[in-house]
Design a protein around this motif. Sequence first.
Motif, PDB file in Angstrom:
ATOM      1  N   ASP A  36      -1.232   2.307 -13.967  1.00 12.98           N
ATOM      2  CA  ASP A  36      -1.728   1.018 -13.680  1.00 12.98           C
ATOM      3  C   ASP A  36      -0.848   0.414 -12.437  1.00 12.98           C
ATOM      4  O   ASP A  36      -1.534  -0.495 -11.620  1.00 12.98           O
ATOM      5  N   GLN A  37       0.437   0.900 -12.233  1.00 12.88           N
ATOM      6  CA  GLN A  37       1.080   0.502 -11.101  1.00 12.88           C
ATOM      7  C   GLN A  37       0.512   0.565  -9.894  1.00 12.88           C
ATOM      8  O   GLN A  37       0.414  -0.185  -8.992  1.00 12.88           O
ATOM      9  N   HIS A  38      -0.147   1.832  -9.909  1.00 15.46           N
ATOM     10  CA  HIS A  38      -0.684   2.203  -8.575  1.00 15.46           C
ATOM     11  C   HIS A  38      -2.128   1.259  -8.205  1.00 15.46           C
ATOM     12  O   HIS A  38      -2.163   0.950  -7.216  1.00 15.46           O
ATOM     13  N   GLU A  39      -2.779   1.293  -9.524  1.00  9.62           N
ATOM     14  CA  GLU A  39      -3.721   0.391  -9.211  1.00  9.62           C
ATOM     15  C   GLU A  39      -3.724  -1.158  -8.804  1.00  9.62           C
ATOM     16  O   GLU A  39      -4.429  -1.780  -8.271  1.00  9.62           O
ATOM     17  N   ILE A  40      -2.596  -1.646  -9.540  1.00 12.82           N
ATOM     18  CA  ILE A  40      -2.225  -2.831  -9.431  1.00 12.82           C
ATOM     19  C   ILE A  40      -1.920  -3.255  -7.756  1.00 12.82           C
ATOM     20  O   ILE A  40      -2.418  -4.202  -7.421  1.00 12.82           O
ATOM     21  N   LEU A  41      -0.997  -2.399  -7.375  1.00 10.61           N
ATOM     22  CA  LEU A  41      -0.547  -2.341  -6.051  1.00 10.61           C
ATOM     23  C   LEU A  41      -1.837  -2.212  -5.166  1.00 10.61           C
ATOM     24  O   LEU A  41      -1.717  -3.015  -3.985  1.00 10.61           O
ATOM     25  N   LYS A  42      -2.756  -1.229  -5.109  1.00  6.31           N
ATOM     26  CA  LYS A  42      -3.658  -1.215  -4.313  1.00  6.31           C
ATOM     27  C   LYS A  42      -4.520  -2.565  -4.318  1.00  6.31           C
ATOM     28  O   LYS A  42      -5.305  -2.755  -3.265  1.00  6.31           O
ATOM     29  N   ASP A  90       0.746  -1.230  -0.131  1.00  7.16           N
ATOM     30  CA  ASP A  90       0.030   0.057  -0.036  1.00  7.16           C
ATOM     31  C   ASP A  90       0.694   1.172   0.078  1.00  7.16           C
ATOM     32  O   ASP A  90       0.601   2.313  -0.744  1.00  7.16           O
ATOM     33  N   ARG A  91       1.950   1.169   0.967  1.00  7.09           N
ATOM     34  CA  ARG A  91       2.974   2.544   0.804  1.00  7.09           C
ATOM     35  C   ARG A  91       3.588   2.512  -0.427  1.00  7.09           C
ATOM     36  O   ARG A  91       3.914   3.543  -0.998  1.00  7.09           O
ATOM     37  N   LEU A  92       4.051   1.460  -1.073  1.00  6.48           N
ATOM     38  CA  LEU A  92       4.644   1.588  -2.324  1.00  6.48           C
ATOM     39  C   LEU A  92       3.823   1.977  -3.622  1.00  6.48           C
ATOM     40  O   LEU A  92       4.332   2.559  -4.348  1.00  6.48           O
ATOM     41  N   ALA A  93       2.548   1.820  -3.417  1.00  9.79           N
ATOM     42  CA  ALA A  93       1.859   2.281  -4.306  1.00  9.79           C
ATOM     43  C   ALA A  93       1.426   3.747  -4.518  1.00  9.79           C
ATOM     44  O   ALA A  93       1.371   4.535  -5.661  1.00  9.79           O
ATOM     45  N   CYS A  94       1.885   4.475  -3.468  1.00  8.47           N
ATOM     46  CA  CYS A  94       2.147   5.903  -3.218  1.00  8.47           C
ATOM     47  C   CYS A  94       3.381   6.395  -4.049  1.00  8.47           C
ATOM     48  O   CYS A  94       3.365   7.408  -4.438  1.00  8.47           O
ATOM     49  N   ASP A  95       4.026   5.617  -4.314  1.00  7.73           N
ATOM     50  CA  ASP A  95       5.313   6.259  -5.195  1.00  7.73           C
ATOM     51  C   ASP A  95       4.845   6.035  -6.888  1.00  7.73           C
ATOM     52  O   ASP A  95       5.608   6.533  -7.473  1.00  7.73           O
ATOM     53  N   TYR A  96       3.706   5.746  -7.059  1.00 13.96           N
ATOM     54  CA  TYR A  96       3.134   5.834  -8.396  1.00 13.96           C
ATOM     55  C   TYR A  96       2.137   6.640  -8.696  1.00 13.96           C
ATOM     56  O   TYR A  96       1.277   6.991  -7.424  1.00 13.96           O
TER      57      TYR A  96
END
Length: 95
Positions: free
Chosen positions: A29-35, A18-24
Amino acid sequence: MNNIELSESGNKLAEEIDRLACDYHIKSDQHEILKWEASILWAKSKDLIEDCGLLETLKDSTLLSKWGAYLVKEIPEVAIKVEEFHQHYNRIKSR
């Protein structure tokens, strides 16, 4: 690893992702995939404790899917942890 230990591990991994998603960018797509992956991990972690089952949309990893394949190359160490969690989860739930 028992249900409680795996659940705790899954929750920690979900928080990391969830924290990593904030880097995008929020619309990437990266944010959505990680969320989505974080949501899947939280749902599976809860299922390990409560045996509540999963919604169909939360059964399969997004990071380890065809959609997330390019992202796995960017964050291979995270992808390995995600794969290991899903493997342990599937072993426990198939008993």
